[in-house]
Design an enzyme around this catalytic site. Sequence first.
Site, PDB file in Angstrom:
ATOM      1  N   GLU A  87      -0.901   4.162  11.784  1.00  0.00           N
ATOM      2  CA  GLU A  87      -2.054   3.644  11.037  1.00  0.00           C
ATOM      3  C   GLU A  87      -2.809   2.687  11.957  1.00  0.00           C
ATOM      4  O   GLU A  87      -2.215   1.744  12.482  1.00  0.00           O
ATOM      5  CB  GLU A  87      -1.589   2.916   9.774  1.00  0.00           C
ATOM      6  CG  GLU A  87      -1.006   3.858   8.725  1.00  0.00           C
ATOM      7  CD  GLU A  87      -0.492   3.133   7.487  1.00  0.00           C
ATOM      8  OE1 GLU A  87      -0.844   3.545   6.375  1.00  0.00           O
ATOM      9  OE2 GLU A  87       0.273   2.160   7.629  1.00  0.00           O
ATOM     10  N   SER A 114       4.010  -4.583   9.069  1.00  0.00           N
ATOM     11  CA  SER A 114       4.098  -3.628   7.966  1.00  0.00           C
ATOM     12  C   SER A 114       3.262  -4.069   6.780  1.00  0.00           C
ATOM     13  O   SER A 114       2.879  -3.246   5.953  1.00  0.00           O
ATOM     14  CB  SER A 114       5.544  -3.529   7.476  1.00  0.00           C
ATOM     15  OG  SER A 114       6.408  -3.165   8.507  1.00  0.00           O
ATOM     16  N   ASN A 154       2.827   2.052   3.282  1.00  0.00           N
ATOM     17  CA  ASN A 154       3.765   1.124   2.630  1.00  0.00           C
ATOM     18  C   ASN A 154       3.347   0.747   1.214  1.00  0.00           C
ATOM     19  O   ASN A 154       4.177   0.347   0.398  1.00  0.00           O
ATOM     20  CB  ASN A 154       3.966  -0.135   3.477  1.00  0.00           C
ATOM     21  CG  ASN A 154       4.929   0.127   4.631  1.00  0.00           C
ATOM     22  OD1 ASN A 154       5.696   1.082   4.597  1.00  0.00           O
ATOM     23  ND2 ASN A 154       4.875  -0.722   5.646  1.00  0.00           N
TER      24      ASN A 154
END
Length: 292
Positions: A153, A120, A191
């Site tokens: 992504e 992440s 994020n």
Amino acid sequence: MSQVDSVGVLGAGLMGAGIAQVAAVAGYRTVCRDVSQDALAKAQASIAKSLARFVEKGNLNAADRDAALRHLTFTDDLDAVAHTSLVIEAVTEDLAVKNTLFTDLNVRSPHRTVFASNTSSLTIGAMAVASNRPDRFVGLHFFNPVPLMPLVEVVRGVTTSESTMSAAMEFVQRLGKVPIEARDTSGFIVNLLLVPYLLDAVRALERGAGTVTDIDRGMKLGCGYPMGPFTLLDFVGLDTTMRIGEIMFEEYRETRYAPPPLLKRMVLAGWLGRKSGRGFYDYSQDPPRAMG
Ligand code: CAA
Ligand code: NAD
């Protein structure tokens, strides 16, 4: 990179199970590996439950569900994963753990195997170096819950080759998902914006702006978000969110990424969200009861 024909997934937690599921449904022979037998058993159960839900809703036929289940293997053996053509890592958000795994995997895997990380917030470039196959390393960042969220992504590290990028884009499309290309900056695109929002919700609670229930209701009904921030935090995992915040804070030195004290204390108490049965809500109650 040659075409992907089989997929290895490292980590059978929330994300690993979902990634293994969508790869198997797309027709790939898929091997899912975890160090914990408990995690492997939970992953198997959650995949069976999710596939049953798709069948029940008429979004998957029973024959395709059975084929997907036949494509899936669960193991604690790293060698079983090493011989797939694309390995996607989804273990705990910790660079040392991921790097050790990639270094170990590199000596077991054939040259053509591409490595990907579902991190992440960690730097793809750092893992690419540890893997010793920098041109065949890419970020593939899926969203939770993987079977339902359409976005992935695809993260281009500075050393990622064009052929690895195009194979990764093609793989994501074959999963029926939508790829967007992101640069290798901590948090990528989504994020970078989502994490400060989630951490701000905790800060708002600390300051007494409202209750957990009212802040969740506010963002759901006032902004049309599908889940309020505390429901989403419990869904993502408070431990994972705290690690992501720490990593992003280390990268940017901006207080918006710093995990608030309440989040840290909840993680210390073992309140990790849905996966531990308690976070901002207590899931032993039906309906789940919000923290006081
Ligand atoms: N498998 C299969 N089907 C599922 C499922 C699963 N795991 N979970 C839910 N479903 C189905 C349900 O059966 C239901 O089907 P119908 O619409 O046909 O009835 C449908 O999906 C909707 O489910 P629910 O009614 O239970 O819940 P919902 O309407 O709230 O939708 C949701 C669920 C799609 C998760 C929605 O709440 C949502 O989009 N939430 C936000 C999720 C989000 O923001 N994710 C990103 C997290 S951040 C991240 O992932 C990045 C990171 O690095 C941390
Ligand atoms: P999780 O805690 O649910 O699962 C992590 C799993 O990794 C556990 O089952 C653990 O046993 C396993 N593991 C630890 N070390 C291992 C090793 N050496 N080999 C194999 N397995 C090992 O975590 P998660 O939420 O699935 O997150 C996994 C990764 O995905 C993290 O990098 C996280 O940042 C990222 N991610 C999480 C979310 C989310 O919403 N939770 C969304 C996108 C990306």
